[in-house]
Design a protein around this motif. Structure first.
Motif, PDB file in Angstrom:
ATOM      1  N   ILE A  49       0.861  -1.184   0.000  1.00  0.00           N
ATOM      2  CA  ILE A  49       0.000   0.000   0.000  1.00  0.00           C
ATOM      3  C   ILE A  49       0.893   1.228   0.000  1.00  0.00           C
ATOM      4  CG2 ILE A  49      -1.742   1.286   1.322  1.00  0.00           C
ATOM      5  CD1 ILE A  49      -2.488  -1.515   2.568  1.00  0.00           C
ATOM      6  N   GLU A  50       0.514   2.216  -0.799  1.00  0.00           N
ATOM      7  CA  GLU A  50       1.213   3.504  -0.797  1.00  0.00           C
ATOM      8  C   GLU A  50       0.223   4.599  -0.450  1.00  0.00           C
ATOM      9  OE1 GLU A  50       3.552   4.695  -4.158  1.00  0.00           O
ATOM     10  OE2 GLU A  50       4.640   2.793  -4.214  1.00  0.00           O
ATOM     11  N   ILE A  51       0.637   5.454   0.479  1.00  0.00           N
ATOM     12  CA  ILE A  51      -0.107   6.659   0.809  1.00  0.00           C
ATOM     13  C   ILE A  51       0.907   7.796   0.781  1.00  0.00           C
ATOM     14  CG2 ILE A  51      -1.488   7.883   2.526  1.00  0.00           C
ATOM     15  CD1 ILE A  51      -2.281   5.142   3.672  1.00  0.00           C
ATOM     16  N   PHE A  52       0.737   8.682  -0.205  1.00  0.00           N
ATOM     17  CA  PHE A  52       1.675   9.778  -0.429  1.00  0.00           C
ATOM     18  C   PHE A  52       3.060   9.173  -0.638  1.00  0.00           C
ATOM     19  CE2 PHE A  52       3.919  13.730   1.119  1.00  0.00           C
ATOM     20  CZ  PHE A  52       3.662  14.467  -0.020  1.00  0.00           C
ATOM     21  N   ASP A  53       4.030   9.430   0.240  1.00  0.00           N
ATOM     22  CA  ASP A  53       5.360   8.827   0.064  1.00  0.00           C
ATOM     23  C   ASP A  53       5.622   7.727   1.096  1.00  0.00           C
ATOM     24  OD1 ASP A  53       5.777  10.348   2.357  1.00  0.00           O
ATOM     25  OD2 ASP A  53       7.786  10.976   1.769  1.00  0.00           O
ATOM     26  N   LEU A  54       4.548   7.198   1.660  1.00  0.00           N
ATOM     27  CA  LEU A  54       4.641   6.168   2.689  1.00  0.00           C
ATOM     28  C   LEU A  54       4.374   4.795   2.084  1.00  0.00           C
ATOM     29  CD1 LEU A  54       4.970   6.124   5.843  1.00  0.00           C
ATOM     30  CD2 LEU A  54       2.481   6.042   5.937  1.00  0.00           C
ATOM     31  N   ILE A  55       5.239   3.827   2.396  1.00  0.00           N
ATOM     32  CA  ILE A  55       5.067   2.436   1.976  1.00  0.00           C
ATOM     33  C   ILE A  55       4.555   1.657   3.188  1.00  0.00           C
ATOM     34  CG2 ILE A  55       6.270   0.326   1.267  1.00  0.00           C
ATOM     35  CD1 ILE A  55       6.527   2.141  -0.988  1.00  0.00           C
ATOM     36  N   ASP A  57       3.933  -2.206   3.918  1.00  0.00           N
ATOM     37  CA  ASP A  57       4.122  -3.569   3.393  1.00  0.00           C
ATOM     38  C   ASP A  57       3.734  -4.554   4.492  1.00  0.00           C
ATOM     39  OD1 ASP A  57       4.944  -5.965   2.299  1.00  0.00           O
ATOM     40  OD2 ASP A  57       6.796  -5.130   1.483  1.00  0.00           O
ATOM     41  N   LEU A  58       2.534  -5.103   4.351  1.00  0.00           N
ATOM     42  CA  LEU A  58       1.998  -6.004   5.367  1.00  0.00           C
ATOM     43  C   LEU A  58       2.461  -7.442   5.196  1.00  0.00           C
ATOM     44  CD1 LEU A  58      -1.656  -4.608   5.355  1.00  0.00           C
ATOM     45  CD2 LEU A  58       0.203  -4.033   6.927  1.00  0.00           C
ATOM     46  N   SER A  59       3.047  -7.772   4.040  1.00  0.00           N
ATOM     47  CA  SER A  59       3.364  -9.175   3.771  1.00  0.00           C
ATOM     48  C   SER A  59       4.849  -9.488   3.658  1.00  0.00           C
ATOM     49  CB  SER A  59       2.666  -9.618   2.479  1.00  0.00           C
ATOM     50  OG  SER A  59       3.194  -8.915   1.371  1.00  0.00           O
ATOM     51  N   ILE A  60       5.710  -8.497   3.765  1.00  0.00           N
ATOM     52  CA  ILE A  60       7.137  -8.749   3.531  1.00  0.00           C
ATOM     53  C   ILE A  60       7.699  -9.778   4.509  1.00  0.00           C
ATOM     54  CG2 ILE A  60       7.906  -6.784   4.913  1.00  0.00           C
ATOM     55  CD1 ILE A  60      10.237  -6.524   2.885  1.00  0.00           C
ATOM     56  N   THR A  61       7.335  -9.677   5.767  1.00  0.00           N
ATOM     57  CA  THR A  61       7.875 -10.610   6.756  1.00  0.00           C
ATOM     58  C   THR A  61       7.423 -12.031   6.471  1.00  0.00           C
ATOM     59  OG1 THR A  61       7.932  -8.852   8.396  1.00  0.00           O
ATOM     60  CG2 THR A  61       8.054 -11.081   9.220  1.00  0.00           C
ATOM     61  N   PRO A  85      10.129  -7.770  12.238  1.00  0.00           N
ATOM     62  CA  PRO A  85       8.903  -6.967  12.356  1.00  0.00           C
ATOM     63  C   PRO A  85       7.696  -7.712  11.803  1.00  0.00           C
ATOM     64  CG  PRO A  85      10.235  -6.201  10.510  1.00  0.00           C
ATOM     65  CD  PRO A  85      11.026  -7.293  11.193  1.00  0.00           C
ATOM     66  N   ASP A  86       6.526  -7.376  12.321  1.00  0.00           N
ATOM     67  CA  ASP A  86       5.284  -7.968  11.812  1.00  0.00           C
ATOM     68  C   ASP A  86       4.942  -7.409  10.433  1.00  0.00           C
ATOM     69  OD1 ASP A  86       4.904  -9.533  14.080  1.00  0.00           O
ATOM     70  OD2 ASP A  86       3.823  -7.925  15.105  1.00  0.00           O
ATOM     71  N   TYR A  87       5.355  -6.193  10.166  1.00  0.00           N
ATOM     72  CA  TYR A  87       5.090  -5.501   8.910  1.00  0.00           C
ATOM     73  C   TYR A  87       6.145  -4.411   8.759  1.00  0.00           C
ATOM     74  CZ  TYR A  87       2.784  -2.787  12.503  1.00  0.00           C
ATOM     75  OH  TYR A  87       2.516  -2.117  13.661  1.00  0.00           O
ATOM     76  N   LEU A  88       6.145  -3.755   7.610  1.00  0.00           N
ATOM     77  CA  LEU A  88       7.122  -2.706   7.350  1.00  0.00           C
ATOM     78  C   LEU A  88       6.382  -1.455   6.894  1.00  0.00           C
ATOM     79  CD1 LEU A  88      10.171  -2.169   7.213  1.00  0.00           C
ATOM     80  CD2 LEU A  88      10.129  -2.979   4.869  1.00  0.00           C
ATOM     81  N   ILE A  89       6.591  -0.362   7.604  1.00  0.00           N
ATOM     82  CA  ILE A  89       5.999   0.925   7.245  1.00  0.00           C
ATOM     83  C   ILE A  89       7.106   1.963   7.289  1.00  0.00           C
ATOM     84  CG2 ILE A  89       4.358   2.737   7.873  1.00  0.00           C
ATOM     85  CD1 ILE A  89       2.642   0.606   9.210  1.00  0.00           C
ATOM     86  N   GLY A  90       7.224   2.750   6.218  1.00  0.00           N
ATOM     87  CA  GLY A  90       8.234   3.794   6.214  1.00  0.00           C
ATOM     88  C   GLY A  90       8.139   4.672   4.986  1.00  0.00           C
ATOM     89  N   GLN A  91       8.789   5.812   5.060  1.00  0.00           N
ATOM     90  CA  GLN A  91       8.878   6.688   3.909  1.00  0.00           C
ATOM     91  C   GLN A  91       9.763   6.037   2.858  1.00  0.00           C
ATOM     92  OE1 GLN A  91      10.223  10.045   6.330  1.00  0.00           O
ATOM     93  NE2 GLN A  91       8.614  11.242   5.321  1.00  0.00           N
ATOM     94  N   LYS A  92       9.389   6.197   1.586  1.00  0.00           N
ATOM     95  CA  LYS A  92      10.139   5.573   0.493  1.00  0.00           C
ATOM     96  C   LYS A  92      11.630   5.850   0.583  1.00  0.00           C
ATOM     97  CE  LYS A  92       6.712   5.626  -3.182  1.00  0.00           C
ATOM     98  NZ  LYS A  92       6.414   6.087  -4.539  1.00  0.00           N
ATOM     99  N   ASN A  93      11.989   7.119   0.778  1.00  0.00           N
ATOM    100  CA  ASN A  93      13.410   7.477   0.783  1.00  0.00           C
ATOM    101  C   ASN A  93      14.150   6.867   1.976  1.00  0.00           C
ATOM    102  OD1 ASN A  93      12.005   9.312   2.488  1.00  0.00           O
ATOM    103  ND2 ASN A  93      13.690  10.760   2.362  1.00  0.00           N
TER     104      ASN A  93
END
Length: 126
Positions: A49-55, A57-61, A85-93
């Motif tokens: 999922i992308e929101i603005f510049d935020l990623i 990723d609920l399935s990477i782990t 981590p259970d999931y990964l959330i962060g700014q793209k950069n």
């Protein structure tokens, strides 16, 4: 999400590289979804999922830690986050600075998201 934020939440499919090594190759999914509503597909790709510049990723782990074929990527995730981590959330950069390169290839509409989820449910329940 789209009802309560000024930014559009998008389901994106594409490829993912970690430290320059390809983890998930993009295989186009839109033609598969558009051509067969009841398709039980085995798809090789990655979605987030992308929101603005935020990623988000609920399935990477689950994807990377589900088998031993990704040992070097597993270790990189543990080294970066000091845990699994259970999931990964962060700014793209910032994710790119940590070696996670998300390359968007396709954006799914709400109808395509419904088909995608239905197909994943069919695959998991086979």
């Amino acid at each position: 999400i789209n009802d309560h934020l000024p930014y559009e939440a998008k389901l994106i499919v594409g490829s993912l590289s970690i430290n320059g090594a390809l983890v998930f190759q993009h295989t186009p999914i839109l033609p598969l979804l558009k051509n067969n509503i009841d398709l039980q597909l085995s798809w090789d790709g990655h979605a987030w999922i992308e929101i603005f510049d935020l990623i988000i990723d609920l399935s990477i782990t689950n994807s990377i830690f589900s088998s031993n074929k990704h040992n070097n990527f597993q270790q990189h995730i543990i080294n970066q986050f000091h845990k699994i981590p259970d999931y990964l959330i962060g700014q793209k950069n910032l994710l790119l600075d940590k070696g996670f390169n998300y390359i968007a290839k396709e954006k799914l509409t709400n109808h395509e998201i419904d088909l995608f989820i239905k197909n994943l449910d069919n695959i998991l329940n086979e």
